[in-house]
Each structure stands twice: as C-alpha cells, then as structure tokens.
Scaffold this active site. Structure first.
Site, short mmCIF file in Angstrom:
data_model
loop_
_atom_site.label_atom_id
_atom_site.label_comp_id
_atom_site.label_asym_id
_atom_site.label_seq_id
_atom_site.Cartn_x
_atom_site.Cartn_y
_atom_site.Cartn_z
N ASP A 134 7.64 16.76 -47.94
CA ASP A 134 7.28 17.10 -46.56
C ASP A 134 5.82 16.83 -46.19
OD1 ASP A 134 9.69 18.27 -47.19
OD2 ASP A 134 9.22 20.21 -46.32
N GLU A 152 14.64 24.92 -41.22
CA GLU A 152 13.35 24.81 -41.89
C GLU A 152 12.48 23.80 -41.15
OE1 GLU A 152 13.95 23.70 -45.94
OE2 GLU A 152 14.93 21.82 -45.50
N ASP A 166 18.86 22.54 -43.03
CA ASP A 166 19.03 22.56 -44.48
C ASP A 166 20.43 22.09 -44.88
OD1 ASP A 166 18.27 23.02 -47.07
OD2 ASP A 166 18.68 25.16 -47.03
#
Length: 584
Positions: A65, A243, A276
């Site tokens: 990320d 997320e 997710d």
C-alpha cells in the site's frame, strides 16, 4: 505461507495459501490453485526484463500500500508498505522516497519500523494531515503484539528537514483502540483529516459490522484525544470489510484539485473504499453533510462497493493527496503481482506502484471521475512514431513498426464507419468483458484495438480493445476491455480479461492511451473515464522481440485508426538519494 510444491508432487493440485489474512489484512499472495507441475522454467533474462523502467518500485523486496503521500518544502514524499528482508509480505515497515516531479524518485532510509508493542506486527497504512501552521501529523495503523489493530501518531523529528528523514512516534500511542462492537482485526487505515465547521477535525477509519462495510468518524481538536461520533459516515450492506478508506472533495466547475477540508457550493465529495473481500477499489460521488457528519451517494445504484471502480484491473489500496504546489489531487495505487511467489523470490522483488494520476470530476458526464497520468510523465518521452488513417477491415491484424515495444506511451483514436453503426440493429445487452471470450470473441462491432507486448507470431499478446454493442433499449453501448489470456506462456501466472462499460458522448471518437512498461500495462479510455491495469509476464515477447499491432476482430465493423502517436519512454532512473541528486 506457501505450501512447498515438492510436498505435493504426487497430488493433482497445490494450494497457495493467502498470505496476511491471519494477521488481519487482505490477501498478499495470489490465491489460486496451481497444478503441482506448474513450475515454469523462468530464466534470469526473463525475470530481469520484468522490472519496470518508469513505475515506482523499491530496489528490491516486497512493497504494497501507498502511505501518507505529501508535498513538503520542495519535495514530493512517498511512503509505502515495505518488507526490507524479503520479496514476500511481512516485517511491514514504511519505505520512503522523494521526488521533485513525481516521476524521478530517490530512495531514502525507511521512515518507520515495527519496534513498539503497538506496531510490532506491522507499521501499516496511514495518512498525512497538514495543520494550519504547516506542521504534519501522520496517523497510521499498528498491529500490536496480539495482532490487534490500533491507531497511532507520528511526527517529523525535525520539521526543518525537507527530506523528513526521521520520525518520532507519539509517546502515548496508541491513540485509538477498536471501539465496542468492532472486531480487533477490523479497524484500520485512518484517512487524511479534514476541518469541520465547528473548528475541530474529522477523520474516517474503515471497518465492518457483520457483512456491512462502514466508515467510522472521529472528532479531534488536537490530534491527541479523539471522540467516536454516533453517526457513521457511510455504510453499504454486503460489501464486507472496508480498508484504505479515502474521502475528499472535487470541484464541479474546473479541473483544479481541492484541499481535503474544502466544502460548499460547487463541491461534491468522493468516498472510496478498498474491499477486503474482492480486493478492488470502489468509489462513489456524493454529498457530505458537514453538520451531521454523514455522506450520501448521488446515485444509490453506484454506491461504494457496488458501482464504479478506480481501475478495472489490478489496482488496490489506493490513496490520494492534495498537491498544493500544482493545485491538483493525485492518486496512488498499488499494483500487486499475479505470478507465483516462487518467481518473486527468484527475481528478488514484488509489486510496483501505478503511475500517479490526477483525479478530477468529469464535468461532461457528471457521473464519474477522470483519471490521467501526471503531466510530468511526458518528460520521459523520447523518439516518436506517428500514423494516420489506418483502415482496419473486419478480421485484420496490422503491425505498427516501432523500434522497441517494451517502454511506450501510446495514444490512438478509432472511428467506426457510420453506415456500419446504422446497419447494426441487433441487441448485445449480455456482453461482458470478463465472460465473453476476450479479444478472440467476435461480434459485429468488435473487439478492435491494440495488441501490446506481442511476439511476431502472436503466440503471446496483451489485447487492449473496445467492443461496441446495442443495449436492450437500442442505444449503442461501448465496452473497454483488457485481455491477458494469451499474455504469457507461463503456467504459474494468473491471466484474466478485465473491463467495463465506458461513457462515450455524441460526436466523440473512441480514444485510448496505453502506458507499456515491461510487466505492467496501464490503459485509459475516453480521456480517463475508465482505467485498466494489468500485470503481464511474457516469456517470448520481451526485449527486442516485443511487437505492437492494431487489430479488428469484428465480423462486420470497418474501423479506422484516425491518429496514432507512439512515444518511446526513457527510464526514470530511480536511485538511492545522495546530494548530487538534489536538482532532480
């Protein structure tokens, strides 16, 4: 972990276990069945060729990320999830790099390492917020010694340092624990904070309640103490864990980006979540009520998690920031691998970042965002080739003679003969990029487009194309697709067909821009209304053997490539930082 292939040599299949799930994060390895004999004989030459030339990636090892991007004292800063010890996920640290232009990056030492009880199992994703006095607050998720997700603070040790080399973790971390009713592994990735009408700040954190994805909202006046608000920013049933939530304003009147705290007339807000469950990034455009701290989508059918995506290919965990230097909002996204971990370990690295994209509201359609590579990309263009009015008869494949076809910036416009459109009256409402045979599935008005990273015999190719059909209401419907099914002869990589519909307004030609950079292909249709990114792993269409073709696999449509511009792309020459690179 990965089950060793040797342990299953007598069995029909080997299951590659998803890495990271037990720790409470999305899958960090390719969750596929591979046959036990799926051990492609990758050579060092093949693996070396896969490394990109102008996309950001560390010198070696694992990356995922993007974290806390910002512009500070003349430098763009990029932080990212990084494993300093291996090409597989783990030991998650914040890698750090700086750039003057978002393209030529210089590696710096890691910014934060997992060394405290509250982040010993990972310094996970976070965001930067600028306070009115210019100081920086960095909020990030830590995974504790008991794998509980908590929120933490960090500050620059020396705010006068433009490189922000050293970071200090707040002495009273963690600042936030999972609230009542939220699972210990369902509380992560704080957003950039925004100011509220009452003079305090708000920030959002991703979570879920049962199978409903939610975005919690916290209030703070000093970033040291926080209050969980009774309201939820937004929730969508059936979307699972949210997320890497992102929340930001867009202007309805021009292309300029807005500071995260902007609101008022002429402003909409984008809410984005990384799901997710399916590992795609979904966004929706809507209205933020700053008094109630709630957001609602303009179109409930296109809500977060069920509607629009930033990218219809391999693109995840994205993060935007407001570039105050150039008044634009810039989007980063992680492009994971779709090969085997065995190959990643052999080549010594895994994952790249997408080219940073400028994000703005599409004032022409009024229903979607525009994403376009930052203009600094064009500095890498070198020699070019131009072609005009190439007629593509039904069933044709035409080579485009370019000296090298592994680092390209391609721009092309297509026009379908008017009489062909008028003659086509049959509905094709059931067409779907992913299930309709890819580039080899023939229809009256498509597919047609380009074959990139192809070898001379077309035994390997990645197809980027349009398909035009008629919807049930009789109107034309355009699909934008990317076909990896023949991208590689390797048997240990995932190959898919990606795509979606794309808005095409009256009078517009069909347009594509494609960035080819070794093992990554990023494509933008209709000026960036839709984007598709692929990871591909050719075994023969590499180095000087890579070729570029136009194709038209339609059964009836006569298509003209009206203009084609192809630029060779230089390397970004990403290096470790030293004083000699100060002027880059």
């Amino acid at each position: 972990m990965v089950v060793d292939f040797e342990d299953f040599s007598s069995g029909p299949n080997t299951w590659v276990l998803p890495r990271g799930v037990s720790e409470g994060v999305s899958e960090k390895s390719v969750p596929i069945f591979l046959r036990a004999e799926a051990k492609f004989p990758w050579t060092n030459a093949m693996l070396t060729w896969q490394r990109t030339a102008f996309h950001f990636q560390p010198e070696k090892n694992w990356m995922n990320d993007p974290n806390g991007p910002l512009f500070y004292k003349g430098w763009y800063h990029f932080f990212y999830q990084y494993n300093p010890h291996s090409a597989i996920w783990g030991n998650i640290t914040w890698g750090h790099a700086v750039s003057r232009d978002l393209i030529h990056w210089l590696h710096l030492p890691p910014a934060m390492v997992p060394d405290q009880w509250y982040d010993i199992n990972g310094v996970w994703t976070g965001s930067a917020t600028f306070l009115p006095n210019g100081s920086i607050v960095m909020l990030y998720t830590g995974s504790t010694h008991q794998h509980v997700q908590v929120q933490n603070l960090a500050f620059p040790a020396d705010p006068s340092d433009p490189l922000l080399l050293d970071w200090v973790k707040y002495s009273n971390n963690p600042i936030l624990l999972p609230p009542h009713g939220i699972g210990p592994k369902d509380f992560r990735d704080p957003t950039t904070a925004w100011s509220a009408p009452d003079g305090t700040w708000r920030l959002a954190i991703g979570s879920k309640l049962n199978n409903t994805g939610i975005s919690l909202v916290y209030k703070t006046s000093d970033f040291l103490s926080y209050e969980l608000l009774d309201t939820i920013l937004h929730a969508v049933h059936g979307t699972g864990m949210w997320e890497c939530v992102d929340f930001y304003p867009v202007s309805l009147t021009d292309d300029d980006g807005l500071d995260t705290s902007a609101n008022g007339p002429g402003v909409k807000h984008v809410l984005k979540a990384s799901l997710d469950d399916d590992r795609h990034d979904y966004y929706a455009i809507g209205t933020y009520d700053a008094e109630k701290d709630m957001w609602r989508p303009d179109d409930a059918v296109e809500d977060v998690g069920i509607g629009l995506r930033y990218d219809y290919g391999k693109f995840y965990a994205s993060k935007t920031f407001f570039d105050q230097k150039k008044k634009r909002r810039v989007l980063w996204g992680w492009i994971g691998e779709t090969d085997s971990e065995r190959a990643d370990i052999k080549k010594g690295w895994a994952s790249v970042q997408a080219i940073p994209r400028v994000v703005s509201f599409d004032v022409q359609t009024g229903s979607n965002l525009i994403q376009w590579p930052v203009h600094e990309m064009e500095k890498l263009r070198t020699s070019s080739e131009r072609f005009k009015h190439i007629k593509l008869h039904a069933g044709s494949v035409i080579p485009l003679e370019v000296p090298m076809a592994t680092q390209l910036d391609i721009s092309v416009e297509f026009k379908i003969a008017k009489e062909t459109l008028e003659e086509t009256i049959e509905a094709d409402a059931s067409y779907n990029c992913s299930t309709s045979g890819g580039a080899s599935g023939r229809g009256m008005l498509g597919p047609f487009g380009l074959l990139v990273l192809a070898d001379q015999s077309l035994s390997e190719q990645t197809a980027v194309y349009f398909y035009v059909g008629r919807a049930a209401d009789g109107n034309l419907q355009t699909y934008f697709c990317q076909d990896e099914l023949r991208s590689s002869k390797a048997n240990d990589v995932v190959k898919r067909v990606y795509g979606s519909t794309v808005p095409v307004l009256d009078g517009e030609n069909l347009s594509l821009r494609i960035l080819v950079d070794h093992s990554i292909v990023e494509s933008f249709a209709q000026g960036g209304r839709r984007c598709i990114t692929s990871r591909v792993y050719p075994t023969e269409a590499i180095y000087g053997a890579a070729r570029l073709f136009l194709f038209n696999n339609a059964t009836r449509a006569h298509v003209t490539a009206t203009t084609i511009k192809i630029w060779q792309m230089n390397s970004a020459f990403i290096h470790p930082y030293s004083d000699q690179f100060e002027s880059i």
